[in-house]
Design an enzyme around this catalytic site. Structure first.
Site, PDB file in Angstrom:
ATOM      1  N   PRO A   1       9.640   1.203  16.630  1.00 26.34           N
ATOM      2  CA  PRO A   1      10.682   0.591  15.813  1.00 26.34           C
ATOM      3  C   PRO A   1      10.483  -0.887  15.490  1.00 26.34           C
ATOM      4  CG  PRO A   1      11.500   1.008  18.023  1.00 26.34           C
ATOM      5  CD  PRO A   1      10.144   1.646  17.925  1.00 26.34           C
ATOM      6  N   GLY A   2       9.513  -1.527  16.108  1.00 27.50           N
ATOM      7  CA  GLY A   2       9.250  -2.925  15.789  1.00 27.50           C
ATOM      8  C   GLY A   2       8.620  -3.119  14.422  1.00 27.50           C
TER       9      GLY A   2
ATOM     10  N   GLU B   1      -9.125  18.247   9.719  1.00 26.96           N
ATOM     11  CA  GLU B   1      -8.563  18.346  11.062  1.00 26.96           C
ATOM     12  C   GLU B   1      -9.458  19.221  11.939  1.00 26.96           C
ATOM     13  OE1 GLU B   1      -3.984  18.673  12.539  1.00 26.96           O
ATOM     14  OE2 GLU B   1      -4.614  20.141  11.068  1.00 26.96           O
TER      15      GLU B   1
ATOM     16  N   GLU C   1       9.118   5.620  11.504  1.00 30.66           N
ATOM     17  CA  GLU C   1       8.799   7.011  11.820  1.00 30.66           C
ATOM     18  C   GLU C   1       9.746   7.565  12.872  1.00 30.66           C
ATOM     19  OE1 GLU C   1       5.166   9.864  13.390  1.00 30.66           O
ATOM     20  OE2 GLU C   1       5.050   7.721  13.774  1.00 30.66           O
TER      21      GLU C   1
ATOM     22  N   GLU D   1      -2.269  24.555  14.430  1.00 27.35           N
ATOM     23  CA  GLU D   1      -3.074  23.875  15.438  1.00 27.35           C
ATOM     24  C   GLU D   1      -3.429  24.744  16.639  1.00 27.35           C
ATOM     25  OE1 GLU D   1      -1.575  20.021  16.524  1.00 27.35           O
ATOM     26  OE2 GLU D   1      -1.689  19.294  14.460  1.00 27.35           O
TER      27      GLU D   1
ATOM     28  N   PHE E   1       0.849  -1.192   0.000  1.00 25.03           N
ATOM     29  CA  PHE E   1       0.000   0.000   0.000  1.00 25.03           C
ATOM     30  C   PHE E   1       0.877   1.230   0.000  1.00 25.03           C
ATOM     31  CE2 PHE E   1      -2.156   3.336   2.503  1.00 25.03           C
ATOM     32  CZ  PHE E   1      -3.290   3.515   1.729  1.00 25.03           C
TER      33      PHE E   1
ATOM     34  N   GLU F   1       3.158  23.621  12.317  1.00 24.90           N
ATOM     35  CA  GLU F   1       2.135  22.889  13.070  1.00 24.90           C
ATOM     36  C   GLU F   1       1.658  23.685  14.288  1.00 24.90           C
ATOM     37  OE1 GLU F   1       0.430  20.234  12.256  1.00 24.90           O
ATOM     38  OE2 GLU F   1       1.554  19.877  10.420  1.00 24.90           O
TER      39      GLU F   1
ATOM     40  N   GLU G   1      -8.305  20.577   6.089  1.00 22.74           N
ATOM     41  CA  GLU G   1      -9.768  20.434   5.957  1.00 22.74           C
ATOM     42  C   GLU G   1     -10.337  19.229   6.710  1.00 22.74           C
ATOM     43  OE1 GLU G   1     -10.203  18.074   1.728  1.00 22.74           O
ATOM     44  OE2 GLU G   1     -10.214  20.260   1.691  1.00 22.74           O
TER      45      GLU G   1
END
Length: 181
Positions: A114-115, A142, A119, A96, A15, A92, A140
């Site tokens: 980490p498994g 959020e 990220e 926000e 994906f 951000e 839009e």
């Protein structure tokens, strides 16, 4: 082969979405056997610990679909391709919370899971907030509510599991450790 290294034999992309890419890797293990690893590839993210002039932490409450509930967090967001994490943190913060800053400092970076995911989350801190007259619009899709809480109130939110994510728990612990110095 390095100690513990798993050599990728084959990668199958499953994906490719807006936020993550899912792939399955066939790997050769250090003992020569093979196995499969389901991996999430992520562009990275930032979060910022915003502290007001009266020493309150600016947090946002938002619904998190994977959890099927709202939680309270420090402002955060995904890195855009090629974007400097410090710039992302300020963006951000503005989107926000409606605050901006001219001064932020890096606290740390850590891998969130980490498994199965790559990220890398970068955490910043600012105590030089300025309210924007015309804050940028949220994305839009959020919806957030802003809260300003003391460290003690934030710790109570942790106990109530209203703050229930790693980055925000890290932020609260970091602020508590700074207070103890």
């Amino acid at each position: 082969m390095k100690k513990f290294e798993e050599k990728t034999i084959k990668t199958t992309q499953i994906f490719d979405g807006k936020v993550v890419r899912l792939q399955v890797d066939d790997v050769q293990l250090p003992n020569g056997n093979t196995s499969k690893r389901e991996l999430i590839k992520h562009p990275g993210a930032v979060a910022i610990i915003p502290i007001t002039k009266d020493n309150k932490i600016v947090l946002v409450e938002q619904y998190r679909k994977p959890l099927e509930k709202s939680i309270i967090e420090i402002p955060a967001g995904k890195l855009e391709p090629g974007e400097d994490p410090e710039k992302t943190a300020v963006r951000e913060l503005e989107e926000e919370t409606g605050y901006t800053t001219k001064s932020i400092s890096k606290v740390t970076s850590f891998y969130t899971s980490p498994g199965f995911a790559d990220e890398l989350m970068h955490i910043y801190l600012t105590d030089d907030l300025e309210k924007l007259e015309n804050p940028p619009a949220l994305d839009e899709d959020e919806f957030v509510e802003i809260l300003e809480v003391t460290l003690e109130e934030a710790k109570q939110l942790v106990r109530e599991q209203r703050i229930h994510d790693a980055k925000t728990n890290y932020a609260i612990l970091y602020l508590e450790m700074q207070e103890l110095r």
